[in-house]
Design a protein around this motif. Structure first.
Motif, short mmCIF file in Angstrom:
data_model
loop_
_atom_site.label_atom_id
_atom_site.label_comp_id
_atom_site.label_asym_id
_atom_site.label_seq_id
_atom_site.Cartn_x
_atom_site.Cartn_y
_atom_site.Cartn_z
N THR A 141 14.54 26.55 21.11
CA THR A 141 13.36 27.41 21.27
C THR A 141 13.74 28.75 21.87
O THR A 141 14.62 28.84 22.74
CB THR A 141 12.31 26.75 22.17
N ASN A 160 6.93 32.21 20.37
CA ASN A 160 7.67 30.95 20.45
C ASN A 160 8.29 30.67 19.09
O ASN A 160 7.60 30.29 18.15
CB ASN A 160 6.74 29.81 20.87
N ILE A 207 11.04 28.47 16.89
CA ILE A 207 11.66 27.15 16.99
C ILE A 207 12.53 26.87 15.77
O ILE A 207 12.15 27.19 14.64
CB ILE A 207 10.58 26.06 17.12
N THR A 217 16.04 20.58 19.22
CA THR A 217 15.09 21.66 19.12
C THR A 217 15.59 22.86 19.92
O THR A 217 15.83 22.75 21.12
CB THR A 217 13.71 21.24 19.67
N GLY A 273 11.39 31.57 23.45
CA GLY A 273 9.99 31.86 23.76
C GLY A 273 9.85 32.77 24.95
O GLY A 273 10.79 33.02 25.70
#
Length: 816
Positions: free
Chosen positions: A363, A399, A401, A361, A365
């Protein structure tokens, strides 16, 4: 609604201006100083009768070292001061006439083992100060606090426990409100944790722990309030402070700050800026059994973060009694995270993996928060004050992803399935406006306070979810949506306190009217797209204190409180954590209500013992449940009840002239119950204990060391996650230079690397056990240097953007 609120506030202000002024009561005032002549805050000031040496009145010096004792009848008295680490000072006997406003000569206190005429370094507060309405955990200038952030520092606060989902509990109770300089944050547990991790310890002065707030406070927070007081703009005159720090765990971390202040007879201007940047690592392992299949997951989370905090303001002195202030503050954080997880999937009966799920994952953010405050304060003397605050705050959370999922053969890692990958964007916008009025004055030999507050909140949450097929993004219609939420809370309160001989009484009532509406706009419509609520609640609070004698006092307090759901928890969309796990909101969450009662005993103004009981109905917490055959989701739901019985003992003690200690011990029993259907009954009870201890060693006048640690016994997190014990030890030292203007601190946190959590749960056909940790063992260095004048203290500033700052949602970066 707005017009109604305006009329209500106008009527309140008119009532203030026409309220009948009570006959002023006699008062005794003065200033407590340290050996160098600097104001000494938070010192006990005791008034005794010369006739029989009985104590007539007890009080505390404020941040300017000033105390006011009132109402005082005519008589002959003498004063005594007490403060941990200092020798007591007593005044000569004096006469006092009925209704007199008497200013006494300054009381001067020397550190234990020194004389007033000796050269002193700057005085330090004790680690813990026990006050009538709160316990103050002073972290400023302590070596073990350096290089830490506010979040990890909270772990060390007496009675505080933080679970694996970054939820903060106090004395076994969740629903704690975190305030920053008198105003709570509108953030979800995750985003609040991320914000607190962006606040460095060199910016923090103390934690004020208030277990039973009065009606003046917002009714939210069934566990009470922890107010984090920042160190900014405390010193007046022309001055500036520069602070730089470095920490090393697995990765390097850097932090620095600068603050400046200028004051003349017309205004006071102040500002500060801080930066924290570096990398951090978290890890967690989870093993779960569901539908006769086991899942053994290992996850590592690495964040590259950069956090900016700033604050600037100016106070105009409009005469001797009025002050007008303008204040702006904010923080900007950016986090790029990489999470890698490997999940071995096997039949439960054999335990031999048949496939391996690998997920990565990525991210991107961050949070942007800006707050604006306009404040007017009138101090008419004789404890007559009026304060008006207008606030506006905005929060912008994003955010993004990207997550590929691959199923591999666990032996030769050949691909078993086509990659299942997705991307998502989840921006959240939160706007909060408040108007607050507070008024206090003497009345009928006591103090009367009343006020009102109006709050309007609007949130917009967008969740765009895309499946990646052949490298092309395709909208997932089942998950993509927009959720809008608006809320208006109108509140009014009245509070009265007085003292009759050895008894002190306090009683208050707060009314809060709530109007809320949540609207889900999904690509595939649902039946539950709108949830609207309107309700009015009354929240009584009160207490009585009995001064048994000069060294013993008893106190009994009660309050009813409410916790409204965090905004993000009301959003019903499904947020995908990985191929097998989801987060899911609940638009039907109801507010939870708590009755708190506490009996406490204080001995010699230092040893404090309390027994409390709290019962919460519709208690909401995170619950892990199953969906489909092999997947699970994390959601928030209302349990039936939660009961917590607690006993707490805290004691600051000087063993020798050079060795002082503070110890806090809490023991509590928790019982939680809920019935969600067949196989989903929760009825769990567990007794737990926590211990915190810190020793301070004064080696020379300019060199000191500390040893501290905590232990949490097995307990409960969330609805039914049974935890194992959790503990850690820190060591540190500090030395001052350049006549006290410079200070160097070194520390090693979690010396034995034991701050790692673990536990298990059984619910709805799901068994799970997990463990995790972070870079808790770090070596840290910090140097501070102050320029200019530091002899004068600034006025305390707080604003009206209160309860709302703990409830906003969003998907901020992963924790550090």
């Amino acid at each position: 609604m707005v017009s109604t609120l305006r009329v209500f506030l106008f009527a309140l202000l008119m009532g203030i201006t026409t309220f009948p002024f009570a006959q002023s009561s006699g008062q005794i005032s003065g200033i407590v100083l340290d050996a160098e002549g600097n104001p000494l805050p938070f010192a006990n000031v005791l008034l005794f009768s010369t006739q029989d040496s009985s104590m007539v009145k007890a009080g505390f010096s404020n941040e300017e070292g000033r105390y006011i004792l009132t109402p005082i009848p005519a008589g002959n008295y003498w004063l005594k001061t007490q403060f941990t680490g200092y020798a007591s000072d007593t005044s000569a006997p004096f006469a006092f006439a009925e209704g007199e406003q008497l200013e006494r000569p300054s009381l001067k206190m020397a550190e234990v083992g020194t004389t007033v005429n000796e050269v002193q370094i700057q005085a330090e507060r004790p680690l813990v100060t026990v006050k009538p309405d709160m316990l103050v955990f002073n972290v400023e200038n302590t070596p073990n606090a350096i290089g830490e952030n506010a979040f990890n520092l909270l772990r060390k606060a007496p009675g505080v426990v933080i679970d694996n989902n970054d939820n903060i509990m106090l004395l076994g109770k969740s629903g704690l409100r975190i305030y920053i300089d008198g105003k709570p944050s509108p953030l979800s547990a995750k985003d609040l944790a991320n914000f607190l991790k962006s606040v460095q310890s060199n910016q923090i002065e103390s934690f004020e722990i208030i277990t039973n707030p009065s009606s003046k406070f917002d009714a939210a927070g069934n566990a009470g309030i922890i107010n984090i007081k920042m160190k900014r703009d405390k010193n007046l005159g022309a001055n500036a402070t520069v602070d730089i720090g470095y920490a090393r765990g697995m990765f390097n971390k850097y932090n620095g700050s600068i603050s400046a202040n200028y004051r003349n007879k017309h205004f006071n201007a102040f500002g500060s800026y801080s930066l924290a940047t570096g990398k951090s690592r978290n890890w967690m392992d989870f093993y779960r059994v569901q539908s006769a299949t086991s899942f053994d997951q290992y996850t590592s989370m690495i964040d590259d973060y950069q956090n900016h905090n700033f604050r600037a303001g100016i106070d105009f002195f409009a005469g001797k009694k009025s002050t007008i202030g303008v204040l702006t503050s904010g923080f900007i954080s950016k986090t790029i995270g990489t999470n890698t997880s490997s999940t071995f999937i096997a039949p439960e009966n054999t335990g031999i993996p048949t496939s391996l799920l690998e997920a990565r994952t990525e991210t991107d953010g961050g949070n942007t928060n800006l707050n604006y405050n306009l404040n007017y304060r009138y101090d008419g003397g004789n404890e007559v004050t009026l304060s008006v605050d207008a606030d506006y705050g905005l929060f912008r959370i994003f955010n993004d992803i990207y997550q590929p999922n691959r199923y591999l053969d666990p032996i030769d890692t050949t691909i078993l399935q086509v990659d299942r990958s997705f991307t998502s964007n989840a921006p959240s916008n939160i706007d909060i406006a408040t108007l607050k009025v507070d008024y206090e004055r003497p009345f009928l030999k006591g103090k009367l306070g009343f006020g009102a507050k109006g709050t309007y909140v609007k949130t917009n949450n967008i969740y765009d979810f895309f499946n990646l097929i052949g490298g092309v993004e395709e909208v997932d219609s089942f998950r993509t949506n927009t959720f809008d939420y608006t809320e208006n809370v109108n509140a009014a309160y009245i509070n009265y306190q007085t003292k009759i001989k050895k008894f002190a009484f306090q009683a208050g009532l707060r009314a809060e009217q709530t109007n809320s509406k949540g609207e889900l706009m999904a690509l595939i419509p649902t039946n539950d797209n709108t949830v609207e609520r309107h309700y009015l609640n009354l929240f009584p609070s009160g207490g009585v204190t009995y001064d048994v004698n000069q060294k013993n006092s008893l106190s009994l307090t009660y309050s009813r409180r409410i916790d409204r759901p965090q905004y993000q928890n009301l959003n019903p969309f499904e947020f995908k954590l990985d191929e097998l796990s989801y987060m899911k909101g609940n638009p039907f969450l109801k507010p939870q209500y708590t009755h708190n009662i506490e009996l406490s005993h204080t001995f010699n103004y230092t040893l404090n013992t309390s027994v409390s009981y709290a019962r919460t109905t519709d208690f909401f917490t995170e619950v892990i449940d199953t969906v489909e055959s092999i997947r699970n989701f994390l959601t928030t739901d209302n349990l039936s009840t939660k009961e917590v019985a607690t006993i707490n003992v805290s004691y600051p003690f000087n063993i020798t002239k050079w060795w002082s200690t503070y110890t806090n011990v809490s023991a509590y029993t928790i019982r939680q119950r809920a019935d969600f259907g067949v196989g989903k009954v929760i009825d769990i009870q567990r007794s737990s204990a926590s211990v915190f201890h810190q020793s301070n060693f004064k080696i020379t006048k300019d060199f000191s060391a500390q040893l501290g640690g905590f232990y949490n016994s097995p307990g409960i997190w969330g609805a039914n996650f049974r935890t194992n014990d959790f503990w850690g030890i820190d060591i540190g030292a500090q030395k001052s230079f350049f006549k006290g203007k410079g200070n160097l601190k070194l520390t090693l946190s979690d010396v034995l690397y034991t701050m790692q959590w673990s536990g298990d749960m059984q619910y709805g056909g799901l068994y799970s056990r997990g463990s995790g940790g972070w870079e808790s063992r770090q070596i840290k260095a910090n140097f501070t240097y102050m320029f200019g004048n530091s002899a004068v203290k600034n006025r305390k500033r707080s604003t009206g953007l209160d309860e709302e700052k703990g409830r906003a949602g969003g998907g901020g970066g992963m924790g550090r």
